[in-house]
Scaffold this motif. Structure first.
Motif, PDB file in Angstrom:
ATOM      1  N   HIS A  74      62.787 -35.174 -50.422  1.00 20.39           N
ATOM      2  CA  HIS A  74      62.621 -36.586 -50.070  1.00 20.39           C
ATOM      3  C   HIS A  74      61.397 -36.722 -49.181  1.00 20.39           C
ATOM      4  CE1 HIS A  74      64.682 -35.066 -46.528  1.00 20.39           C
ATOM      5  NE2 HIS A  74      64.545 -36.210 -45.895  1.00 20.39           N
ATOM      6  N   HIS A  76      60.561 -37.962 -46.129  1.00 19.99           N
ATOM      7  CA  HIS A  76      60.426 -38.075 -44.676  1.00 19.99           C
ATOM      8  C   HIS A  76      59.263 -37.188 -44.224  1.00 19.99           C
ATOM      9  CE1 HIS A  76      64.624 -39.860 -43.780  1.00 19.99           C
ATOM     10  NE2 HIS A  76      63.680 -40.778 -43.720  1.00 19.99           N
ATOM     11  N   HIS A  79      59.063 -33.424 -44.094  1.00 18.46           N
ATOM     12  CA  HIS A  79      59.326 -32.668 -45.327  1.00 18.46           C
ATOM     13  C   HIS A  79      58.139 -32.574 -46.281  1.00 18.46           C
ATOM     14  CE1 HIS A  79      63.774 -32.138 -45.023  1.00 18.46           C
ATOM     15  NE2 HIS A  79      63.545 -32.997 -44.051  1.00 18.46           N
ATOM     16  N   HIS A 144      70.918 -40.470 -47.803  1.00 22.29           N
ATOM     17  CA  HIS A 144      70.050 -40.259 -46.625  1.00 22.29           C
ATOM     18  C   HIS A 144      68.747 -41.022 -46.856  1.00 22.29           C
ATOM     19  CE1 HIS A 144      67.848 -38.268 -43.426  1.00 22.29           C
ATOM     20  NE2 HIS A 144      66.986 -37.798 -44.294  1.00 22.29           N
ATOM     21  N   ASP A 167      68.089 -32.864 -46.632  1.00 17.04           N
ATOM     22  CA  ASP A 167      68.767 -33.498 -45.498  1.00 17.04           C
ATOM     23  C   ASP A 167      70.085 -34.137 -45.919  1.00 17.04           C
ATOM     24  OD1 ASP A 167      66.700 -32.777 -43.883  1.00 17.04           O
ATOM     25  OD2 ASP A 167      66.011 -34.813 -43.426  1.00 17.04           O
TER      26      ASP A 167
HETATM   27 ZN   LIG Z   1      65.110 -36.764 -43.891  1.00 16.37          ZN
END
Ligand SMILES: [Zn+2]
Length: 289
Positions: A74, A76, A79, A144, A167
Motif C-alpha cells: 500500500h 503509505h 512503504h 487499513h 500493515d
Molecule cells: Zn500503512
C-alpha cells in the motif's frame, strides 16, 4: 528477534530475508521491515522510505542479484517511496497495489500518503509474479487503506505458505483505520478473509513474524468487536463527541497516538452509522435505538 539493527539483513527462512529501515516511531514500531524474497533472484516487498542510508543498505542486501519485481502492499509513505530509486537502479518493475482511487481533494491533507507512487503493473486478487523457486500472489486486503494487498508465498519452509501482510496484520499492534480511505467494515471483512486461508506464518511490515496467525487474527476481530461494544455502551449512556469517547476508551494512551485513536473511533462510527445504529449531528454522535 526484536533486537534488529537497521540496515542489517536477517535471513528468516531459506527464501525470506528482512531489512529494517531506520524509521522508528509510535506508528511504525521499530521501523518498516523490507522483505527480500528469493535466493538467486529476488522480489523486494515494500522497499520503505526513500532515504540514502536505507536505500544503500537495501543495495548491499540485494548484493547484485537480479531484482524481478518491487512489490508494494500500500502507498503509505513509510512503504512505497523507496520503490523509485530501487527501480531506477535495478530496472525492476514496480508491481502491486493500485494508486489510490480517492481524489487528492479527499486525502490531499493527509501527509501519510505517497502521492508519487506510479506502478508499472497493478496486481489484482489472485495475480502473481515469480522468480527462481518463488511465487508471490496478491491477496486483496482493503481496510487499513483501500488499495492494500497482502502477498502469499506458497513455497515457504516445510512446504507451507507464508503471507506478507503489510500493515493489514502487524506483529506489534492493531492497524490504524483512518477514514475516508480507511474503512472499518472492509478491514473486518479482510481479517475474516484471512481466517479462511491456511498460511503457516505472517511476515508483517512492522513487528516480528507471526506464528499461529489464525489465533492473532481471531484476537484482532475480537478486539474490534470490543471497541464497537464500548462505543455503543458510551452512546447509550449519553450522546458524545469523538474526543469525549477517545478520552474514555483509551485510558493512558500515548498523547502522540490520540489523533490516530480518534480516526479509529470515527471509522467504527461510520461503520455503525452505515448499519443504522448511530447518527451524527454537529459532531455529536448518538444512538438511533
Ligand atoms: Zn500503512
Amino acid at each position: 528477534m526484536s533486537e534488529q539493527l537497521p540496515g542489517v539483513p536477517e535471513q528468516l527462512e531459506a527464501l525470506v530475508a528482512r531489512v529494517l529501515a531506520p524509521n522508528p516511531s509510535p506508528f511504525t514500531y521499530t521501523g518498516t521491515q523490507v522483505y527480500l524474497v528469493g535466493t538467486t533472484d529476488l522480489a523486494v516487498i515494500d522497499p520503505g522510505p526513500d532515504t540514502p542510508a536505507h536505500i544503500e543498505a537495501l543495495f548491499a542486501a540485494i548484493a547484485g542479484r537480479p531484482v524481478r519485481a518491487i512489490l508494494i502492499t500500500h502507498t503509505h509513505r513509510d512503504h512505497s517511496p523507496g520503490s523509485r530509486p530501487l527501480a531506477a537502479a535495478t530496472g525492476a518493475p514496480i508491481v502491486g497495489c493500485a494508486p489510490l482511487a480517492l481524489s487528492d481533494d479527499a486525502i490531499g491533507s493527509d501527509a501519510s500518503f505517497d502521492h508519487d507512487y506510479a506502478p508499472d503493473r497493478v496486481l489484482r486478487e489472485g495475480e502473481s509474479v515469480g522468480g527462481a523457486g518463488w511465487t508471490l500472489t496478491a491477496v486483496a486486503t482493503p481496510g487499513h487503506t483501500s488499495n492494500h494487498l497482502a502477498f502469499a508465498l506458497p513455497e515457504g519452509q516445510d512446504g507451507a505458505g507464508a503471507l506478507f501482510t503489510g500493515d493489514h496484520v502487524m506483529g506489534w499492534s492493531t492497524s490504524i483505520v483512518s477514514p475516508p480511505d480507511g474503512d472499518m467494515a472492509a478491514y473486518i471483512a479482510s481479517l475474516e478473509k484471512l481466517l479462511h486461508r491456511a498460511d503457516r506464518s505472517y511476515y508483517p511490515a512492522h513487528g516480528d513474524p507471526v506464528e499461529n496467525p489464525q489465533r492473532l487474527v481471531r484476537g484482532m476481530l475480537g478486539h474490534r468487536k470490543q471497541r464497537e461494544g464500548q462505543i455503543l455502551r458510551l452512546l447509550r449512556a449519553s450522546p458524545a463527541t469523538i474526543p469525549d469517547m477517545v478520552a474514555r476508551m483509551y485510558i493512558g494512551i500515548d498523547p502522540r497516538l490520540f489523533v490516530a485513536a480518534e480516526r479509529s473511533v470515527l471509522a467504527h462510527l461510520i461503520d455503525l452509522r452505515d448499519r443504522g445504529s448511530v447518527i451524527e449531528a454537529r459532531e455529536i454522535w448518538s444512538i438511533t435505538l
